[in-house]
Design a protein around this motif. Structure first.
Motif, PDB file in Angstrom:
ATOM      1  N   GLY A  14      -3.675   1.520  -1.491  1.00  0.00           N
ATOM      2  CA  GLY A  14      -2.667   2.566  -1.340  1.00  0.00           C
ATOM      3  C   GLY A  14      -2.856   3.665  -2.368  1.00  0.00           C
ATOM      4  N   PHE A  65      -4.395  -4.474  -1.270  1.00  0.00           N
ATOM      5  CA  PHE A  65      -3.707  -3.505  -0.417  1.00  0.00           C
ATOM      6  C   PHE A  65      -2.947  -2.487  -1.259  1.00  0.00           C
ATOM      7  N   ALA A  67       0.832  -1.207   0.000  1.00  0.00           N
ATOM      8  CA  ALA A  67       0.000   0.000   0.000  1.00  0.00           C
ATOM      9  C   ALA A  67       0.864   1.254   0.000  1.00  0.00           C
TER      10      ALA A  67
END
Length: 410
Positions: free
Chosen positions: A140, A136, A16
């Motif tokens: 981000g 993830f 992320a």
């Protein structure tokens, strides 16, 4: 929380952060340009160094990950990218900022060839593991859109780099404290692979490389250009930068969920028959978006990003299935060097292309790239023998010295 769970969480958080850092500039570029009396199109080429190094740096990063150790390289990643973010926040001109962004690209290059192989070693469901990790990574991107928008609005563009820099340093400290040392570097582990015929392996590697290049071009064009695309096509409907950031974050969050579905499918079906329809859907959606405006454009952006993000897990899944864990970081590093090295041209060309021809032309170009990706994937064999995942070698207090074999994919 168990050691294995902490390791997985921090590795996913690293993905992320990696994508967040690479997209801060694209989201804050309008504010930086205003601060320095420029227009955003002229400022974009100064970030090309970050994306060039994001690709080129993957080669030595992957080699060090296999030969030195993945845990040590991940600590370097967190600390380096955090300090680079702090440095960018202190820059006072285009060239000092370009140098600091390039340094950020050096450290950001570590994650993909090191973090993902570390995550999937020993995984019984590598497709789903990669899908969650991709979720993830794309969250981000979503966080970059909304967090950068809020920080720019309330504290200025410098805070947009400094705050994530501090978060990365905290993650680096936690990684050093919570993740056990590896018993040995990956390169010293026993071989565990299936030898494919040379012609078949060459075909897989060629498809992997070409698809990675074209997919990376689309990824960089979209993630670096979507913010300005929405700002232009929603002008008069939504003019607040923070609201635009939230709208973009919604797109990325929804699109990221596609990777969970794709990860499940990869574990059950041959890669080709999951990958092919996803890339084939991209070209018509880009063509639909080219003339659109207002909320119709927003819907089109959401639609094509679902398929852009949905295609992300495939190249990593190919590496996991057909490359021995002892050299997996090095192979990933070569792939990333080629694909991101070429696709960094997208970042350089984005501003001048939009300035000269507009976003409609850019979207048509992306449709052509997506069609090329579809042709590449069509050359992938339908079903191949796979290798079992390598034993888990990150030692834990309960499992130090033990090898955990993973079941092969169907």
């Amino acid at each position: 929380m168990s050691t294995a769970r902490s390791t997985t969480l921090l590795l996913n958080a690293g993905h992320a952060l990696d994508h967040l850092f690479l997209l801060i500039f694209a989201t804050a570029v309008g504010a930086i340009a205003a601060d320095w009396g420029m227009i955003w199109q002229d400022l974009m080429p100064y970030t090309v160094g970050a994306f060039v190094m994001f690709g080129i740096g993957s080669l030595p990063a992957g080699r060090l990950g296999d030969l030195w150790g993945r845990r040590a390289m991940m600590i370097v990643f967190f600390v380096g990218i955090g300090l680079a973010g702090m440095l960018i926040a202190t820059t006072s001109g285009v060239w000092s900022q370009a140098i600091a962004l390039t340094l950020m690209g050096v450290f950001s290059s570590i994650y993909h060839p090191v973090g993902i192989p570390m995550l999937v070693q020993g995984s019984r469901k590598p497709g789903f593991t990669i899908g969650v990790n991709g979720l993830f990574g794309n969250l981000g991107i979503a966080i970059a859109a909304v967090l950068t928008g809020l920080l720019v609005k309330h504290f200025g563009w410098r805070a947009a780099f400094a705050v994530p820099g501090g978060i990365a340093l905290v993650c680096g400290a936690l990684f050093a404290l919570l993740v056990p040392r590896e018993s040995e570097p990956p390169a010293r582990r026993p071989k565990k692979s299936v030898d494919l015929p040379a012609a078949l392996m060459a075909r897989v590697l060629a498809v992997m490389t070409l698809a990675a290049i074209s997919s990376s071009l689309i990824f960089n064009f979209t993630t670096n250009g979507n913010g300005q695309l929405l700002a232009e096509r929603l002008r008069g409907l939504v003019d607040d930068p923070a609201r635009l950031g939230v709208l973009l974050a919604i797109v990325y969050t929804i699109a990221s969920l596609a990777q969970l579905v794709v990860g499940k499918l990869i574990d059950r079906y041959p890669l080709k028959w999951v990958y092919l329809p996803i890339v084939a859907a991209q070209a018509p959606l880009f063509l639909l978006a080219a003339p659109a405006g207002g909320w119709a454009l927003y819907a089109a952006v959401l639609a094509f990003m679902v398929f852009v993000f949905g295609a992300i897990p495939f190249v990593d899944a190919m590496i996991v299935q057909y490359v021995d864990d002892r050299i997996r970081s090095r192979v990933a590093g070569v792939r990333l060097t080629v694909s991101f090295g070429v696709s960094s041209l997208a970042v350089y060309a984005l501003g001048p292309t939009v300035k000269a021809a507009g976003f409609d032309t850019l979207l048509i170009v992306m449709a052509g790239i997506a069609a090329f990706t579809t042709l590449c994937v069509a050359l992938l064999p339908g079903r191949l023998p796979t290798i079992a995942a390598a034993p888990l070698t990150v030692a834990t207090p309960q499992t130090a010295g033990a090898a955990t074999a993973a079941a092969p994919q169907r």
